[in-house]
Design a protein around this motif. Sequence first.
Motif, short mmCIF file in Angstrom:
data_model
loop_
_atom_site.label_atom_id
_atom_site.label_comp_id
_atom_site.label_asym_id
_atom_site.label_seq_id
_atom_site.Cartn_x
_atom_site.Cartn_y
_atom_site.Cartn_z
N GLU A 266 25.86 39.84 -51.17
CA GLU A 266 26.09 39.82 -52.66
C GLU A 266 27.58 40.57 -52.93
OE1 GLU A 266 22.43 39.69 -55.49
OE2 GLU A 266 22.86 41.90 -54.29
N GLN A 267 28.39 39.97 -53.51
CA GLN A 267 29.92 40.72 -53.90
C GLN A 267 29.89 40.97 -55.18
OE1 GLN A 267 31.88 38.16 -50.23
NE2 GLN A 267 33.02 38.46 -52.39
N PHE A 268 30.36 42.37 -55.26
CA PHE A 268 30.41 42.86 -56.88
C PHE A 268 32.01 43.11 -57.10
CE2 PHE A 268 26.26 43.62 -55.44
CZ PHE A 268 25.67 43.38 -56.06
N VAL A 269 32.41 43.27 -58.43
CA VAL A 269 33.56 44.13 -58.70
C VAL A 269 33.47 45.52 -58.21
CG1 VAL A 269 35.14 44.82 -60.41
CG2 VAL A 269 33.90 42.34 -60.59
N ASN A 270 34.74 45.97 -57.64
CA ASN A 270 34.70 47.34 -57.08
C ASN A 270 35.47 48.09 -58.05
OD1 ASN A 270 34.50 49.74 -55.73
ND2 ASN A 270 36.24 49.07 -54.20
N LEU A 271 34.86 48.83 -58.99
CA LEU A 271 35.29 49.70 -59.90
C LEU A 271 36.07 50.86 -59.15
CD1 LEU A 271 32.61 49.32 -62.71
CD2 LEU A 271 34.87 48.01 -62.34
N ASP A 272 36.61 51.70 -60.04
CA ASP A 272 37.08 53.10 -59.30
C ASP A 272 36.00 53.89 -58.76
OD1 ASP A 272 39.73 52.27 -60.53
OD2 ASP A 272 40.00 53.62 -61.95
N GLY A 273 36.53 54.56 -57.69
CA GLY A 273 35.38 55.38 -57.03
C GLY A 273 34.24 54.57 -56.31
N ALA A 274 34.52 53.39 -56.09
CA ALA A 274 33.47 52.64 -55.37
C ALA A 274 32.25 52.63 -56.13
CB ALA A 274 33.19 53.42 -53.87
N VAL A 275 32.48 52.13 -57.26
CA VAL A 275 31.30 52.12 -58.31
C VAL A 275 31.01 50.52 -58.37
CG1 VAL A 275 30.37 52.27 -60.53
CG2 VAL A 275 31.58 54.16 -59.58
N LYS A 276 29.81 49.92 -58.19
CA LYS A 276 29.32 48.55 -58.17
C LYS A 276 29.76 48.07 -59.88
CE LYS A 276 26.04 47.66 -54.71
NZ LYS A 276 24.75 46.96 -54.27
N GLY A 277 30.52 46.97 -59.87
CA GLY A 277 30.52 46.42 -61.29
C GLY A 277 29.64 45.21 -61.32
N ALA A 278 30.20 44.16 -62.11
CA ALA A 278 29.74 42.97 -61.98
C ALA A 278 29.62 42.24 -60.90
CB ALA A 278 30.42 41.82 -63.38
N LEU A 279 28.66 41.18 -60.84
CA LEU A 279 28.28 40.31 -59.75
C LEU A 279 29.60 39.37 -59.57
CD1 LEU A 279 26.37 39.62 -57.11
CD2 LEU A 279 25.56 38.08 -58.77
N ALA A 280 30.00 39.20 -58.33
CA ALA A 280 31.11 38.33 -58.24
C ALA A 280 31.01 37.01 -57.48
CB ALA A 280 32.46 39.01 -57.87
N ALA A 281 30.16 37.33 -56.39
CA ALA A 281 29.46 36.15 -55.59
C ALA A 281 28.21 36.43 -55.05
CB ALA A 281 30.82 36.06 -54.39
N SER A 282 27.55 35.35 -54.66
CA SER A 282 26.52 35.90 -53.81
C SER A 282 26.16 34.44 -52.82
CB SER A 282 25.22 35.94 -54.81
OG SER A 282 23.80 35.81 -54.13
N MET A 283 25.68 34.60 -51.74
CA MET A 283 25.47 33.41 -50.85
C MET A 283 24.78 34.02 -49.41
SD MET A 283 28.51 35.16 -49.98
CE MET A 283 29.77 34.45 -50.86
N VAL A 284 24.13 32.95 -48.90
CA VAL A 284 23.24 33.11 -47.70
C VAL A 284 24.02 32.18 -46.70
CG1 VAL A 284 21.11 32.90 -46.45
CG2 VAL A 284 21.19 33.66 -48.87
N ASP A 285 24.64 32.92 -45.59
CA ASP A 285 25.25 32.17 -44.62
C ASP A 285 24.15 31.90 -43.19
OD1 ASP A 285 27.68 31.71 -45.88
OD2 ASP A 285 28.40 33.73 -45.47
#
Length: 682
Positions: free
Chosen positions: A359-378
């Motif tokens: 799962e990939q999220f927007v990285n806000l200031d100070g390494a805070v998780k933001g909104a979901l930006a991507a999700s996958m299973v490889d």
Amino acid sequence: MARSLFLAGVVMPSLLFAMPARGQSQRADNAERDAADIVVTATPTVGEATRQIERTPGAVAVVPDTVFQNTPVQTIKDILQYVPGVIVQPRMGDDVRLSIRGSGLSRAYGVRGITLTIDGMPMNTSDGLLDFFEVDPSAYRYVEVFKGANALRYGSNALGGAINLVTPVGRDAPPLDARLDVGSFGYVKGQASTGGVAGDLDYFATASAQTNDGYRDHSNGHQFRGNLNLGYRLSPDIETRFYVYATSTKQRIPGEVSKDQALDDPRSANPEWVRQDQQRNVRSIRVANKTTTRLGDTTVEAGIFYNNRHVRHPIYQWLDFTVDDYGAFVRAVDDRSLGVVRNRLIVGANLQNGTIDTEQFVNLDGAVKGALAASMVDTSRNLSAYAEDSLFVAPNLAVVAGLQYLNARRDRQDRFLSDGNQSDAKSYDLWSPRAGVLWDVTADAQVFGNVSRSAEVPTYDANSFATPASGNLRAQRATTFEVGTRGKRGGIGWDISLYRSEIRNELQCLTTGPFSACSVINVDRTVHQGVEAGLHADLSLSALAAGDSLAITAAYTYSDFFFRDDSRYGDNELPGIPKHYLRAEALYRHPTGIYAGPNVEWAPGHYYADNANSLSVDPYALLGLKLGYDPSGRWSAYVEGRNLTNEHYISTVAIAGVASATSEIFNPGIGRAVFGGLRYRW
């Protein structure tokens, strides 16, 4: 040196032809079975491993722990720095970029084109990517290096080859071995191990804890690592061994900067990396079993493994992913006489499958998780099978032929569909033959030569299926020609190889912007060729005092890598590493156990930072000094200074297609540093 240097290599073996023979070669006598009349073992000693590896008709090496045990072993560079052909460039903390024969040159993160194993079990993720945060450089008995297709035994047919880390066993480990290292930039590391034997059971366990403020701003980190190795002899012909490896590491990332900033203010971090508080935090556990069985003239080794890794990785986005890899392997060595000739046959198969749940999220200031930006299973599936036969047409001359087959599948299931469904899959079927010759000129000198094919499948960060270009990446293929010699005469040992790799579809990961992953492309045709030369001399200085000696060690690597009639870059040089690279040391030893001496790391010429050859990296020379006391008793101590002239230099480059003076693609090297250590063995 001309780009056709490989052709000149045919002259090199003639230097040995005139050497006087000293009897039949002992290496041709069942080297795999030197101790077979006693018990079979899953973990050879250093001497046995050296004899086994030297049955390879190509460039290989064994690095025993005596080379690196009395040093501040912070990264794998401290182990491999005197192996010619291996270039290790530190980035931050324990992380390095490692390249063998130009493998993965363009990588700004991770390592590609090299298989890393621990006790024969893979440490790469199942798609092939590798990092070094899980490596504990001071925990190994010895390290094996197989360059290029010489790594057949580990199922590797990548350009760079394979590196195998071998942990001690209870039968050759002391009941207590403890050390404490301290040094510049807040470096503190403690390690303790124990080993022993109880009847048919032996055990070895080690644990280490490390903290480091870092040379650069925003490069502090701490690590904890532990290894457990349990062996049981079911009979003189059967040994089974269980392994557990655990790691927890937290590391901040200072980021690449411009060339001027790297040289003028090397301790500073990239402010955007600091704003996002970029980090790499990993927790992992690996469990495995390996059983070795002797059946007459045949030895069979089989094993299974499972790796779990959870990575919390705020960078340009906040990456949160879990890796689950599992697999099995089997390898059989049959060494027997067929009438009047000896034959050695190796066959094996490797299975490595796994998933990366991301799962990939927007990285806000100070390494805070933001909104979901991507999700996958490889999902990755890899099955390789190989065979190699050595026929001794004379007692000291073997003709070698081998073949490897690799079936690899990459399957992405996209779970974040607001930007479109990027699910896709791709399969690869790759055959890699090889042929060679190994001649034991004397009992202590060999000449070898081989021609081999190799192949590399794109990793998931490249084969993203986000665009047609990324989904249609081709496997990298190479044909490599190699000749060389290794041996020892008197107190002087040598290891020399000349090689030329003609590559199709070389995978490059080019930096396209300061805050994104690199973009992977296939380059039509490239050539990697060079010279790898190692020297070690033990010289007696008895004229000064009885028992005095001087050990001289040197490793020189010449790397001539270039595009071949490329539509955009013509015949430009490939960027990333120095063309000439020398690492050398002279160490005086007194019989009381005192030793001292200087060392140097020298890259005397410019090399490029981009494919266009528009921006270069300056030459550098680093001076170091060692001083220690090791009387072969219970206590030993050392002090080591590195980069004593405080040279400002570039350590690594994140390769670009076209770079400018403001491109933020450089990592500065570490400045002046002093380390000390104390070790107790009982």
